[in-house]
Design a protein around this motif. Structure first.
Motif, short mmCIF file in Angstrom:
data_model
loop_
_atom_site.label_atom_id
_atom_site.label_comp_id
_atom_site.label_asym_id
_atom_site.label_seq_id
_atom_site.Cartn_x
_atom_site.Cartn_y
_atom_site.Cartn_z
N LYS A 1 0.84 -1.21 0.00
CA LYS A 1 0.00 0.00 0.00
C LYS A 1 0.87 1.24 0.00
N GLU A 2 0.39 2.28 -0.69
CA GLU A 2 1.04 3.59 -0.63
C GLU A 2 0.25 4.50 0.31
N LEU A 3 0.98 5.21 1.16
CA LEU A 3 0.38 6.24 2.02
C LEU A 3 0.85 7.60 1.49
N TRP A 4 -0.06 8.53 1.37
CA TRP A 4 0.28 9.87 0.83
C TRP A 4 0.25 10.92 1.93
N PHE A 5 1.22 11.83 1.88
CA PHE A 5 1.30 12.91 2.86
C PHE A 5 1.60 14.24 2.17
N ASN A 6 1.10 15.29 2.76
CA ASN A 6 1.40 16.64 2.27
C ASN A 6 1.51 17.52 3.52
N THR A 7 2.73 17.72 3.99
CA THR A 7 2.92 18.41 5.27
C THR A 7 2.83 19.92 5.08
N PRO A 8 2.26 20.63 6.07
CA PRO A 8 2.07 22.08 5.95
C PRO A 8 3.35 22.89 6.14
N THR A 9 4.43 22.23 6.59
CA THR A 9 5.71 22.93 6.80
C THR A 9 6.80 22.21 6.01
N ARG A 10 7.92 22.90 5.78
CA ARG A 10 9.03 22.29 5.02
C ARG A 10 9.58 21.08 5.76
N MET A 11 9.78 21.20 7.09
CA MET A 11 10.24 20.07 7.90
C MET A 11 9.09 19.66 8.82
N ALA A 12 8.86 18.35 8.94
CA ALA A 12 7.76 17.87 9.78
C ALA A 12 7.98 16.41 10.15
N PHE A 13 7.43 16.02 11.30
CA PHE A 13 7.46 14.63 11.73
C PHE A 13 6.04 14.19 12.05
N LYS A 14 5.58 13.12 11.42
CA LYS A 14 4.21 12.65 11.59
C LYS A 14 4.22 11.19 12.04
N ASN A 15 3.55 10.90 13.12
CA ASN A 15 3.38 9.53 13.62
C ASN A 15 2.45 8.77 12.67
N ILE A 16 3.00 7.80 11.94
CA ILE A 16 2.18 7.04 10.98
C ILE A 16 1.92 5.61 11.47
N LYS B 1 7.47 4.11 17.94
CA LYS B 1 6.45 4.59 17.01
C LYS B 1 7.13 4.87 15.67
N ILE B 2 6.39 4.68 14.58
CA ILE B 2 6.94 4.91 13.24
C ILE B 2 6.61 6.33 12.80
N PHE B 3 7.61 7.05 12.33
CA PHE B 3 7.42 8.42 11.88
C PHE B 3 7.76 8.59 10.40
N TYR B 4 6.95 9.42 9.76
CA TYR B 4 7.33 10.00 8.48
C TYR B 4 8.07 11.30 8.79
N GLY B 5 9.29 11.40 8.27
CA GLY B 5 10.09 12.61 8.45
C GLY B 5 10.19 13.34 7.12
N GLU B 6 9.70 14.54 7.09
CA GLU B 6 9.69 15.34 5.86
C GLU B 6 10.71 16.47 5.97
N PHE B 7 11.54 16.63 4.94
CA PHE B 7 12.57 17.69 4.95
C PHE B 7 12.43 18.65 3.79
N ASP B 8 11.47 18.40 2.92
CA ASP B 8 11.21 19.30 1.78
C ASP B 8 9.72 19.18 1.44
N GLY B 9 8.91 19.65 2.39
CA GLY B 9 7.48 19.37 2.35
C GLY B 9 6.66 20.38 1.58
N MET B 10 5.40 20.46 1.94
CA MET B 10 4.41 21.32 1.29
C MET B 10 4.17 20.86 -0.16
N ARG B 11 4.25 19.55 -0.35
CA ARG B 11 3.88 18.92 -1.63
C ARG B 11 3.50 17.48 -1.32
N LYS B 12 2.78 16.83 -2.24
CA LYS B 12 2.34 15.45 -2.02
C LYS B 12 3.49 14.48 -2.20
#
Lengths: 138, 138, 138
Positions: free
Chosen positions: C6-21, C117-128
């Protein structure tokens, strides 16, 4: 498909420590009876690592000094400490050294290059903590 | 369950180097005949890495400069060198870049996002060294 | 052997973000029906991470500050930017935090220690952007 699971427990005498756990993982593999597959070895705690590198004590001192430079112990420096913890540095050190390794199982052996050994890396020790060994295959 | 194993050999012309080995791993996957499973690709040496990132030469120069800043080459600085080695920095660089990647196999292909490529990262090169490809699945 | 993807899609509101997935991955595991096996969770993009650590917001701020110190955002500093990109720092940050985690599946559950806990770490966000979940087992 067979699967095998075991927890290994450690309690290091120092806050930071590196322990060669290759013999423990080899014992798990023999117990599992698995000949071909994959072996996951992961820290079950978030201030510890499992990684593969060299069993050489000078190098381990280099790791300690280097990790202390990149992610220094500090009571004041980390926001995480507002929860009452003092191990913010250990969470960072663990990210550099990694949570887990996957080792190929071939003909009933850990399929390693000449110098590869599995280490438990502890960054907030002097307490009981666990490593998970999970093997799947045939 | 099927399993497949192959060693890939490299001898880089420079001490530090990054080589796109995605085509080699794709060839392994075809040879394996595996359609669904997991593919482990790991350095068999402890001064080298396997990692996934972008195939862009400017970025690779950035990696080199950055790794040199975080873990500089130095003859004097590392206790590991009391064993006669001079590659302490390479052991540290490898920890940052990682030992291994696991790639999902879906419908007989490496299940990658648009820019993902597998790299061999060498930090103590100009000698023959190996990467292990192990695939399990059906 | 069963396999699940399965693919999970994310679009974080900030450039850097950490989301518990972790809940998303747990849903995948239930859907898969797999009781014993291995679960791979990897970023499909090369400026993002998947990692295991603590779900504590102060620690996440510490991660952000620390990653910014080790691999600072800079328009001028990176050769990668000659391609027109401005995310050289994000490629480096992702190497420290890692691309993927492998979690053991035991008795139909993610086999985790108390705080993992598993995290998605985003370093260049604000896109899908996407994360891949691949589970194999029985």
């Amino acid at each position: 498909m067979k699967s095998y699971r075991k927890e290994l427990w450690f309690n290091t005498p120092t806050r930071m420590a590196f322990k060669n756990i290759t013999p423990d993982v080899e014992n798990c593999l023999v117990e599992s009876g698995i000949q071909e597959g994959l072996c996951l070895v992961n820290a079950m705690h978030i201030t510890a690592s499992v990684f593969v590198n060299d069993d050489e004590s000078g190098l381990h001192r280099d790791f300690e000094k280097w990790l202390e430079r990149l992610a220094p112990y500090s009571v004041e420096q980390y926001q995480h400490h507002q929860t009452g913890e003092d191990n913010g540095d250990a969470h960072l050190k663990r990210q550099i050294m990694g949570r887990e390794v996957i080792v190929a199982i071939t003909k009933g052996k850990l399929d390693f290059g000449p110098w590869e050994k599995i280490f438990y890396g502890e960054f907030d020790g002097m307490r009981k903590k666990r490593v998970l060994v999970k093997i799947i295959g045939e």
